[in-house]
Design a protein around this motif. Structure first.
Motif, PDB file in Angstrom:
ATOM      1  N   LYS A  72       9.046   2.079  -8.239  1.00  8.69           N
ATOM      2  CA  LYS A  72       7.968   2.470  -7.317  1.00  8.69           C
ATOM      3  C   LYS A  72       8.059   3.932  -6.892  1.00  8.69           C
ATOM      4  O   LYS A  72       7.036   4.595  -6.695  1.00  8.69           O
ATOM      5  CB  LYS A  72       7.954   1.550  -6.083  1.00  8.69           C
ATOM      6  N   LEU A 103      -1.051   3.716  -2.073  1.00  8.51           N
ATOM      7  CA  LEU A 103      -2.172   4.219  -1.275  1.00  8.51           C
ATOM      8  C   LEU A 103      -1.696   5.299  -0.312  1.00  8.51           C
ATOM      9  O   LEU A 103      -2.322   6.362  -0.177  1.00  8.51           O
ATOM     10  CB  LEU A 103      -2.808   3.065  -0.497  1.00  8.51           C
ATOM     11  N   GLY A 130       0.784  -1.227   0.000  1.00  9.10           N
ATOM     12  CA  GLY A 130       0.000   0.000   0.000  1.00  9.10           C
ATOM     13  C   GLY A 130       0.815   1.275   0.000  1.00  9.10           C
ATOM     14  O   GLY A 130       0.337   2.314   0.461  1.00  9.10           O
ATOM     15  N   SER A 131       2.026   1.241  -0.540  1.00 10.46           N
ATOM     16  CA  SER A 131       2.803   2.490  -0.555  1.00 10.46           C
ATOM     17  C   SER A 131       2.197   3.503  -1.533  1.00 10.46           C
ATOM     18  O   SER A 131       2.270   4.711  -1.298  1.00 10.46           O
ATOM     19  CB  SER A 131       4.276   2.230  -0.866  1.00 10.46           C
ATOM     20  N   THR A 165      -2.257   1.315 -11.795  1.00 10.72           N
ATOM     21  CA  THR A 165      -0.855   1.619 -12.030  1.00 10.72           C
ATOM     22  C   THR A 165      -0.088   0.310 -12.166  1.00 10.72           C
ATOM     23  O   THR A 165      -0.237  -0.604 -11.357  1.00 10.72           O
ATOM     24  CB  THR A 165      -0.266   2.525 -10.927  1.00 10.72           C
ATOM     25  N   HIS A 166       0.710   0.243 -13.237  1.00 15.14           N
ATOM     26  CA  HIS A 166       1.479  -0.972 -13.527  1.00 15.14           C
ATOM     27  C   HIS A 166       2.961  -0.619 -13.570  1.00 15.14           C
ATOM     28  O   HIS A 166       3.337   0.418 -14.127  1.00 15.14           O
ATOM     29  CB  HIS A 166       1.034  -1.552 -14.870  1.00 15.14           C
ATOM     30  N   ASN A 167       3.796  -1.527 -13.043  1.00 18.25           N
ATOM     31  CA  ASN A 167       5.215  -1.205 -12.918  1.00 18.25           C
ATOM     32  C   ASN A 167       6.035  -1.624 -14.145  1.00 18.25           C
ATOM     33  O   ASN A 167       7.072  -2.262 -14.010  1.00 18.25           O
ATOM     34  CB  ASN A 167       5.780  -1.798 -11.632  1.00 18.25           C
ATOM     35  N   GLU A 171       6.734   5.782  -9.755  1.00 18.99           N
ATOM     36  CA  GLU A 171       5.329   5.390  -9.937  1.00 18.99           C
ATOM     37  C   GLU A 171       4.413   6.125  -8.960  1.00 18.99           C
ATOM     38  O   GLU A 171       3.340   6.601  -9.316  1.00 18.99           O
ATOM     39  CB  GLU A 171       5.227   3.874  -9.723  1.00 18.99           C
ATOM     40  N   ALA A 213      -4.262   0.101  -6.853  1.00 18.44           N
ATOM     41  CA  ALA A 213      -2.888   0.451  -6.499  1.00 18.44           C
ATOM     42  C   ALA A 213      -2.240  -0.803  -5.922  1.00 18.44           C
ATOM     43  O   ALA A 213      -2.256  -1.025  -4.711  1.00 18.44           O
ATOM     44  CB  ALA A 213      -2.874   1.602  -5.502  1.00 18.44           C
ATOM     45  N   GLY A 214      -1.726  -1.653  -6.825  1.00 15.92           N
ATOM     46  CA  GLY A 214      -1.191  -2.920  -6.365  1.00 15.92           C
ATOM     47  C   GLY A 214      -2.288  -3.912  -6.019  1.00 15.92           C
ATOM     48  O   GLY A 214      -2.079  -4.808  -5.207  1.00 15.92           O
TER      49      GLY A 214
HETATM   50  C1  GRF Z   1       3.184  -1.301  -7.675  1.00 18.30           C
HETATM   51  O1  GRF Z   1       4.498  -1.177  -8.122  1.00 18.30           O
HETATM   52  C2  GRF Z   1       2.295  -1.790  -8.764  1.00 18.30           C
HETATM   53  O2  GRF Z   1       2.667  -1.368 -10.034  1.00 18.30           O
HETATM   54  C3  GRF Z   1       2.452  -3.277  -8.648  1.00 18.30           C
HETATM   55  O3  GRF Z   1       2.493  -3.515  -7.280  1.00 18.30           O
HETATM   56  C4  GRF Z   1       3.060  -2.401  -6.641  1.00 18.30           C
HETATM   57  C5  GRF Z   1       2.178  -2.021  -5.487  1.00 18.30           C
HETATM   58  O4  GRF Z   1       2.904  -1.494  -4.461  1.00 18.30           O
HETATM   59  N1  GRF Z   1       1.402  -3.984  -9.338  1.00 18.30           N
HETATM   60  P1  GRF Z   1       2.207  -0.901  -3.163  1.00 18.30           P
HETATM   61  O5  GRF Z   1       1.320  -1.969  -2.579  1.00 18.30           O
HETATM   62  O6  GRF Z   1       1.432   0.324  -3.562  1.00 18.30           O
HETATM   63  O7  GRF Z   1       3.346  -0.564  -2.256  1.00 18.30           O
END
Ligand code: GRF
Length: 205
Positions: free
Chosen positions: A176, A20, A17-18, A113-115, A179, A92-93
């Motif tokens: 991230k 978030l 949830g970073s 959002t995709h990394n 992102e 978000a993840g």
């Molecule tokens: C993000 O990098 C997203 O692109 C991927 O998972 C990560 C989620 O990170 N699908 P977080 O939970 O928001 O820290």
């Protein structure tokens, strides 16, 4: 004139949830124009839910396993999200693909959002796949979700370098950071200015 009410964000998470947290932090400033009104997850016991609770934001969990069919889960998730009347829903993840009922309700305002720099490296392992391919530039893509896997209209992309000594972890972390900044920036733009989508082209006036 009084300021308009902040746009209502529902954020869906499955992990740390970073992203978030970045939205929660940004929305502390009224000028940001958006507020996280609920956080949904597909599993218990994740840091994303703790972050929401710490911020005093209501949470809900819809685990696929708790429903008889994937369709039932899809309907339940859509109903839970609808309770919070979101202007924008942010994945978000969130590690689940939503189904037709969710998309019928929120397909015009559901972003993810995709990394990786789409259309390269869709799916669960963007940074790993980018490293294995040997690309020199990686990054993150923010897009409107459609029925495909990471195929929807692109809102924004941000690039980061791939370094010779990168591991999956170091590249993932570098992505991230960029992102999160992109997510906060673009969500703010979307809610403050609105958007159009024509022939896959997303425009924010
Ligand atoms: C993000 O990098 C997203 O692109 C991927 O998972 C990560 C989620 O990170 N699908 P977080 O939970 O928001 O820290």
């Amino acid at each position: 004139m009084t300021d308009p009410a902040p746009a209502r964000l529902v954020v869906l998470v499955s992990g740390s949830g970073s992203n978030l947290q970045a939205l929660l932090d940004a929305s502390a400033d009224p000028a940001y124009g958006a507020q996280v009104v609920a956080v949904g997850a597909d599993r218990d016991g994740i840091a994303g839910l703790d972050r929401a609770a710490a911020a005093g934001v209501p949470t809900f969990v819809d685990s696929v396993k708790a429903y008889e069919t994937r369709d039932d889960w899809d309907a339940a998730l859509a109903a839970h999200v609808a309770e919070f009347k979101p202007d924008l829903v942010v994945s978000a993840g969130f590690l689940k693909l939503v189904g037709p009922q969710f998309l019928a309700a929120f397909g015009d305002r559901y972003i993810n959002t995709h990394n990786a720099l789409l259309p390269a490296f869709p799916g669960m392992h963007g940074p790993r796949d980018a490293l294995a391919y040997g690309v020199k530039i990686a990054g993150a893509t923010l897009f409107f979700v459609d029925a495909g896997v990471d195929t929807g209209p692109i809102i924004a992309q941000v690039a980061v370098p791939v370094l010779d000594d990168d591991t999956e972890d170091t590249l993932t972390e570098r992505i991230k950071v960029a992102e999160r900044a992109q997510l906060v920036d673009q969500v703010g733009r979307l809610v403050r200015a609105g958007w159009t989508i024509k022939n896959r082209k997303v425009r924010i006036p």
